[in-house]
Motif scaffolding. Structure first.
Motif, PDB file in Angstrom:
ATOM      1  N   THR A  57       0.748  -1.835   0.130  1.00 30.64           N
ATOM      2  CA  THR A  57      -0.074   0.124  -0.248  1.00 30.64           C
ATOM      3  C   THR A  57       0.726   1.291  -0.256  1.00 30.64           C
ATOM      4  N   PHE A  58       0.650   2.162  -0.298  1.00 33.08           N
ATOM      5  CA  PHE A  58       0.815   3.621  -0.918  1.00 33.08           C
ATOM      6  C   PHE A  58       0.697   4.825  -0.787  1.00 33.08           C
ATOM      7  N   GLY A  59       1.252   6.141   0.418  1.00 29.75           N
ATOM      8  CA  GLY A  59       0.172   7.056   0.353  1.00 29.75           C
ATOM      9  C   GLY A  59       1.107   7.977   0.223  1.00 29.75           C
ATOM     10  N   LEU A  60       0.254   9.778  -0.592  1.00 32.13           N
ATOM     11  CA  LEU A  60       0.907  10.319  -1.710  1.00 32.13           C
ATOM     12  C   LEU A  60       1.705  11.133  -1.140  1.00 32.13           C
ATOM     13  N   HIS A  61       1.609  10.984   0.263  1.00 35.55           N
ATOM     14  CA  HIS A  61       2.128  11.730   1.382  1.00 35.55           C
ATOM     15  C   HIS A  61       3.302  10.715   2.514  1.00 35.55           C
ATOM     16  N   GLU A  62       3.896  11.262   3.172  1.00 39.03           N
ATOM     17  CA  GLU A  62       4.236  10.704   4.674  1.00 39.03           C
ATOM     18  C   GLU A  62       3.131  10.670   5.620  1.00 39.03           C
ATOM     19  N   GLY A  63       3.180   9.250   6.497  1.00 35.62           N
ATOM     20  CA  GLY A  63       1.374   9.620   7.788  1.00 35.62           C
ATOM     21  C   GLY A  63       0.596   8.519   6.697  1.00 35.62           C
ATOM     22  N   GLU A  64      -0.396   9.030   7.984  1.00 35.09           N
ATOM     23  CA  GLU A  64      -1.815   7.954   7.494  1.00 35.09           C
ATOM     24  C   GLU A  64      -2.060   8.189   6.417  1.00 35.09           C
ATOM     25  N   VAL A  65      -3.675   7.853   6.294  1.00 38.55           N
ATOM     26  CA  VAL A  65      -4.579   8.300   5.392  1.00 38.55           C
ATOM     27  C   VAL A  65      -6.388   7.804   6.203  1.00 38.55           C
ATOM     28  N   VAL A  66      -6.913   8.341   6.157  1.00 37.31           N
ATOM     29  CA  VAL A  66      -8.643   7.441   6.709  1.00 37.31           C
ATOM     30  C   VAL A  66      -9.358   7.796   5.525  1.00 37.31           C
ATOM     31  N   SER A  67      -9.823   5.869   6.100  1.00 36.51           N
ATOM     32  CA  SER A  67     -10.674   5.970   4.799  1.00 36.51           C
ATOM     33  C   SER A  67     -12.464   6.771   4.818  1.00 36.51           C
ATOM     34  N   ASP A  68     -13.100   5.555   3.840  1.00 34.08           N
ATOM     35  CA  ASP A  68     -14.466   6.416   3.804  1.00 34.08           C
ATOM     36  C   ASP A  68     -15.178   6.010   5.431  1.00 34.08           C
ATOM     37  N   LEU A  69     -15.001   5.365   5.862  1.00 38.96           N
ATOM     38  CA  LEU A  69     -15.478   4.842   7.089  1.00 38.96           C
ATOM     39  C   LEU A  69     -14.996   5.213   8.284  1.00 38.96           C
ATOM     40  N   GLY A  70     -13.923   5.846   8.521  1.00 40.79           N
ATOM     41  CA  GLY A  70     -13.218   6.399   9.011  1.00 40.79           C
ATOM     42  C   GLY A  70     -12.141   5.639   9.814  1.00 40.79           C
ATOM     43  N   LEU A  71     -12.070   4.391   9.412  1.00 34.31           N
ATOM     44  CA  LEU A  71     -10.691   4.098   9.934  1.00 34.31           C
ATOM     45  C   LEU A  71      -8.634   4.475   8.959  1.00 34.31           C
ATOM     46  N   VAL A  72      -8.593   4.514   9.851  1.00 31.21           N
ATOM     47  CA  VAL A  72      -7.647   4.831   9.874  1.00 31.21           C
ATOM     48  C   VAL A  72      -6.335   4.059  10.256  1.00 31.21           C
ATOM     49  N   ILE A  73      -5.092   4.513   8.214  1.00 27.25           N
ATOM     50  CA  ILE A  73      -4.481   3.126   7.693  1.00 27.25           C
ATOM     51  C   ILE A  73      -3.507   3.839   7.667  1.00 27.25           C
ATOM     52  N   ARG A  74      -2.310   3.275   7.757  1.00 23.98           N
ATOM     53  CA  ARG A  74      -0.634   3.552   7.379  1.00 23.98           C
ATOM     54  C   ARG A  74      -0.226   2.778   6.163  1.00 23.98           C
ATOM     55  N   PRO A  75      -0.337   3.217   5.453  1.00 23.47           N
ATOM     56  CA  PRO A  75       0.058   2.690   3.967  1.00 23.47           C
ATOM     57  C   PRO A  75       2.083   2.342   4.755  1.00 23.47           C
ATOM     58  N   ASP A  76       2.270   1.157   3.675  1.00 22.34           N
ATOM     59  CA  ASP A  76       3.237   0.708   3.682  1.00 22.34           C
ATOM     60  C   ASP A  76       4.726   1.779   3.344  1.00 22.34           C
ATOM     61  N   ALA A  77       4.450   2.762   2.266  1.00 25.17           N
ATOM     62  CA  ALA A  77       5.007   3.270   1.274  1.00 25.17           C
ATOM     63  C   ALA A  77       4.762   4.548   1.573  1.00 25.17           C
ATOM     64  N   HIS A  78       5.382   5.433   0.844  1.00 21.82           N
ATOM     65  CA  HIS A  78       5.001   7.300   0.120  1.00 21.82           C
ATOM     66  C   HIS A  78       5.765   6.808  -0.619  1.00 21.82           C
ATOM     67  N   LEU A  79       4.187   7.179  -2.263  1.00 19.59           N
ATOM     68  CA  LEU A  79       4.990   6.352  -3.458  1.00 19.59           C
ATOM     69  C   LEU A  79       5.575   7.625  -3.606  1.00 19.59           C
ATOM     70  N   ASP A  80       7.078   6.859  -4.711  1.00 19.49           N
ATOM     71  CA  ASP A  80       7.599   8.059  -5.497  1.00 19.49           C
ATOM     72  C   ASP A  80       8.244   7.350  -6.913  1.00 19.49           C
ATOM     73  N   GLY A  81       8.373   8.462  -7.419  1.00 16.97           N
ATOM     74  CA  GLY A  81       8.949   7.077  -8.639  1.00 16.97           C
ATOM     75  C   GLY A  81       9.806   5.768  -8.395  1.00 16.97           C
ATOM     76  N   SER A  82      10.343   5.317  -7.742  1.00 16.49           N
ATOM     77  CA  SER A  82      11.644   4.106  -7.051  1.00 16.49           C
ATOM     78  C   SER A  82      10.794   3.183  -7.387  1.00 16.49           C
ATOM     79  N   GLN A  83       9.662   2.832  -6.979  1.00 25.24           N
ATOM     80  CA  GLN A  83       8.756   1.620  -6.826  1.00 25.24           C
ATOM     81  C   GLN A  83       8.345   1.041  -8.155  1.00 25.24           C
ATOM     82  N   LEU A  84       7.721   2.705  -8.984  1.00 31.48           N
ATOM     83  CA  LEU A  84       7.373   1.896  -9.898  1.00 31.48           C
ATOM     84  C   LEU A  84       7.718   0.794 -10.947  1.00 31.48           C
ATOM     85  N   LYS A  85       9.213   0.907 -10.713  1.00 31.76           N
ATOM     86  CA  LYS A  85       9.557  -0.047 -11.399  1.00 31.76           C
ATOM     87  C   LYS A  85      10.045  -1.661 -10.890  1.00 31.76           C
ATOM     88  N   ASP A  86       8.860  -1.838  -9.909  1.00 30.54           N
ATOM     89  CA  ASP A  86       9.125  -3.075  -9.838  1.00 30.54           C
ATOM     90  C   ASP A  86       7.600  -3.671  -9.606  1.00 30.54           C
TER      91      ASP A  86
END
Length: 327
Positions: A57-86
Motif C-alpha cells: 500500500t502507498f500514500g501520496l504523502h508521509e503518514g496515515e490515510v483515513v478511509s471512508d469508514l473513518g478507519l485510519v490506515i498507515r500505508p507501507d510506503a510513500h509513493l515515488d518513482g523509485s517503486q514503479l520499476k517493481d
C-alpha cells in the motif's frame, strides 16, 4: 473447506517465477470495502498457490490515510518513482468523498507508470485520476455514477460505461466494491487457469454472485423520473421500448429525458439501454445453457448478425467466443 480446496493447489509450482507486484495507492477517504474486495481476492489466490502475488500500500504523502469508514490506515510506503520499476499493477483507490484533485507530482507518477508498462487500475472514482493523467484515451472504463459527469468533462475520447467494472487491455476500473471483486478476479483469470479462479470464489463464498445479475443502478441516487425509466428498461429487454414511449411513461419530453441521462448517468438513453441488453446477454451466455439464438431473442436483438456486431463492438469478441461457465 481446506480439503475441498486442496484440488486447486499446484503441487509443483513453477520454480523461479517472480510474484507479480500489486501496489494500492490509498487516497484520502478511499473506499475501504472496494480496496479490501480487490486485495482479498489477491491474498486468497496466494492461499491457494503461494507466492503468486505480492501487494503493498502507498500514500501520496508521509503518514496515515483515513478511509471512508473513518478507519485510519498507515500505508507501507510513500509513493515515488523509485517503486514503479517493481510494480506490475498499480491501483488508485478512490472513494465517494475522495476529492477530485490531482497534484502535478501524482499525475507525473501515473504517466511514468504507464510509460514503464505498469497495468493501471482505478477503484470507485479512481478512473478520474487516470483520466486526468490522459491515460484513458481510447479506453472503456467504469467509475462511480456520481463522478461520471466530472470524468466526461475532459475525457472526450474515453467511453464511460455503466458496468460495475471494466477491463480494457492494460486498464482496469471498478465503480463499486462488488465491481472491485470481479475486476480483480477477472484480472487473475487472465493470468492463471480457471481452477484457481473457482477456488477463490469458493473460499470467498461468492458463488451466488456469479449467477446474480449485477445491476449498475442498484445503489445510484437517481431522480424519480429517471429511476422509473431505468426500471422500465430493465423489465423490457426482450422487446425494447422506444425512447418516445419511455419519455411518456416518465412524464418528460424526449429532450428532457436525454438531458437526465447525460447529467445523472453520463450517457445517452440509447447507449444505456444497449448496455443493459448486452450485459444481460453476456450473463445468459455465461451462466445458462440457452443457445445463442435464444439469448439474442431474450435480449431484444432482431438478428444474429446485429447481435454479433453489437456484442463484438462492446466486448471485443463475438458472442460465439464467450466462455460458458455452467457446469
Amino acid at each position: 473447506m481446506k480439503g475441498k480446496n486442496l484440488r486447486y493447489l499446484n503441487e509443483q509450482p513453477s520454480q523461479g517465477q517472480r510474484p507479480l507486484q500489486a501496489g494500492f495507492v490509498l487516497l484520502e477517504h478511499f473506499s475501504l470495502p472496494a480496496f479490501t474486495q480487490a486485495l482479498d481476492t489477491i491474498v486468497t489466490a496466494n492461499l491457494l498457490r503461494p507466492n503468486l502475488f505480492c501487494s503493498r500500500t502507498f500514500g501520496l504523502h508521509e503518514g496515515e490515510v483515513v478511509s471512508d469508514l473513518g478507519l485510519v490506515i498507515r500505508p507501507d510506503a510513500h509513493l515515488d518513482g523509485s517503486q514503479l520499476k517493481d510494480l506490475d499493477l498499480l491501483v488508485v483507490c478512490g472513494g465517494y468523498r475522495t476529492e477530485l484533485k490531482a497534484s502535478d507530482a501524482f499525475i507525473h507518477l501515473l504517466k511514468a507508470a504507464a510509460e514503464q508498462g505498469v497495468t493501471l487500475a482505478g477503484l470507485w472514482n479512481g478512473a478520474w485520476f487516470l483520466g486526468r493523467a490522459g491515460l484513458l484515451a481510447g479506453y472503456r472504463c467504469a467509475i462511480h455514477p456520481e463522478h461520471r459527469p466530472a470524468l466526461a468533462e475532459f475525457c472526450k475520447a474515453t467511453q464511460v460505461s455503466s458496468e460495475p467494472y471494466v477491463i480494457d487491455r492494460d486498464r482496469l476500473t471498478a465503480a463499486s466494491p462488488s465491481g472491485a471483486f470481479h475486476m480483480a478476479l477477472d484480472w487473475i483469470k487472465g493470468l492463471h487457469d480457471k481452477a484457481l479462479v473457482e477456488g477463490i470464489e469458493d473460499i470467498l463464498a461468492f458463488e451466488e454472485s456469479r449467477y446474480r445479475r449485477i445491476k449498475p443502478t442498484g445503489n445510484i441516487c437517481l431522480s424519480a423520473p429517471l429511476r422509473e425509466v431505468v426500471k422500465l428498461m430493465a423489465a423490457n429487454l426482450e422487446e425494447p421500448l422506444e425512447l418516445e414511449q419511455l419519455a411518456v411513461y416518465a412524464g418528460r419530453s424526449r429532450r428532457q429525458l436525454e438531458r437526465l441521462f447525460k447529467e445523472q448517468l453520463g450517457t445517452t438513453p440509447q447507449r444505456y439501454y444497449l448496455e443493459l441488453r448486452i450485459t444481460e446477454a453476456r450473463r445468459l451466455l455465461q451462466h445458462t445453457e440457452l443457445s445463442q439464438v435464444d439469448v439474442l431473442v431474450a435480449c431484444g436483438f432482431v438478428s444474429p448478425s446485429h447481435f454479433s456486431k453489437c456484442y463484438s463492438a462492446y466486448f471485443g469478441y463475438r458472442p460465439s467466443k464467450e466462455t460458458r461457465l455452467v457446469k
